[in-house]
Design a protein around this motif. Structure first.
Motif, PDB file in Angstrom:
ATOM      1  N   ALA A 133       0.842  -1.199   0.000  1.00 24.05           N
ATOM      2  CA  ALA A 133       0.000   0.000   0.000  1.00 24.05           C
ATOM      3  C   ALA A 133       0.879   1.250   0.000  1.00 24.05           C
ATOM      4  O   ALA A 133       0.557   2.244  -0.667  1.00 24.05           O
ATOM      5  N   ARG A 134       1.982   1.258   0.744  1.00 25.60           N
ATOM      6  CA  ARG A 134       2.886   2.394   0.753  1.00 25.60           C
ATOM      7  C   ARG A 134       3.541   2.588  -0.609  1.00 25.60           C
ATOM      8  O   ARG A 134       3.652   3.707  -1.093  1.00 25.60           O
ATOM      9  N   GLU A 135       4.013   1.485  -1.190  1.00 28.66           N
ATOM     10  CA  GLU A 135       4.723   1.582  -2.478  1.00 28.66           C
ATOM     11  C   GLU A 135       3.806   1.993  -3.622  1.00 28.66           C
ATOM     12  O   GLU A 135       4.108   2.898  -4.388  1.00 28.66           O
ATOM     13  N   GLU A 144       2.867  10.318  10.084  1.00 31.51           N
ATOM     14  CA  GLU A 144       3.999  10.314   9.161  1.00 31.51           C
ATOM     15  C   GLU A 144       3.782  11.383   8.105  1.00 31.51           C
ATOM     16  O   GLU A 144       2.666  11.711   7.746  1.00 31.51           O
ATOM     17  N   VAL A 145       4.917  11.941   7.599  1.00 33.46           N
ATOM     18  CA  VAL A 145       4.836  12.960   6.559  1.00 33.46           C
ATOM     19  C   VAL A 145       5.266  12.283   5.249  1.00 33.46           C
ATOM     20  O   VAL A 145       6.364  11.729   5.166  1.00 33.46           O
ATOM     21  N   PRO A 146       4.403  12.342   4.232  1.00 26.50           N
ATOM     22  CA  PRO A 146       4.788  11.705   2.962  1.00 26.50           C
ATOM     23  C   PRO A 146       5.802  12.562   2.194  1.00 26.50           C
ATOM     24  O   PRO A 146       5.731  13.782   2.206  1.00 26.50           O
ATOM     25  N   LEU A 147       6.759  11.936   1.581  1.00 28.70           N
ATOM     26  CA  LEU A 147       7.755  12.623   0.782  1.00 28.70           C
ATOM     27  C   LEU A 147       7.780  11.939  -0.582  1.00 28.70           C
ATOM     28  O   LEU A 147       8.104  10.766  -0.686  1.00 28.70           O
TER      29      LEU A 147
END
Length: 190
Positions: A133-135, A144-147
């Protein structure tokens, strides 16, 4: 009619299967006067082994046929059997090749099923599910901060205050083709 005899005293030689007998023509005899005495045999009528009169003429015996009727019938039967068995043999060989092809396809399908079942076991794991799901979907957990990193060299150069990078040079064959087209456009033959 008298039969001709071989020098050994035996009768005429016969070939197996031949019912013909060679005969000479009528026998000539000299007229002998009846003087009461036995006529002398002249040396001219006597046959000798050396043959003083020259070579005797041999008659040509008929040659047997190379292919008899029985042989011809056997050949025809064998050819008919060979022709009769070619179609079923061809069908059998085609079925054998088709069976081998189906078995190979079945082995490939079994291997694919094994791979898919392993992948399914991975998807049943909750940690693997979160990582995917993250990938793929860029999901993040709470806090969490997405980058997200993008590959934009023109935008990066503009932000840094630099000139945009030079365009990549043309390929050699594109340059060659454009010069051919330019030469054709300038041709005086038009």
């Amino acid at each position: 009619m008298t039969q001709r005899r071989a020098p050994s005293g035996q009768g005429p030689a016969r070939r197996p299967g031949s019912s013909r007998v060679r005969t000479t023509g009528a026998v000539r005899t000299r007229a002998v006067r009846n003087t009461g005495s036995v006529p002398k045999k002249s040396s001219r009528n006597r046959r000798t082994v050396t043959g003083s009169r020259g070579a005797t003429k041999r008659t040509a015996a008929p040659r047997p046929r190379a292919i008899t009727g029985r042989t011809m019938v056997l050949i025809v039967v064998f050819v008919a059997l060979a022709l009769a068995y070619t179609y079923p043999l061809r069908v059998y060989l085609a079925q054998e090749s088709q069976l081998a092809q189906l078995e190979a396809e079945q082995a490939e399908e079994r291997q694919l099923i094994a791979q898919k079942s392993q992948e399914l076991q991975k998807w049943k794991d909750p940690e693997y599910l979160r990582a995917q799901a993250r990938e793929r979907l860029f999901y993040v957990r709470e806090g969490e901060v997405p980058l997200v990193v993008r590959n934009d060299p023109a935008g990066a150069a503009a932000e840094a205050g630099q000139k945009q990078p030079a365009a990549a040079p043309d390929r050699w064959y594109d340059t060659l083709w454009s010069s051919v087209r330019a030469a054709d456009a300038e041709s005086p033959n038009q």
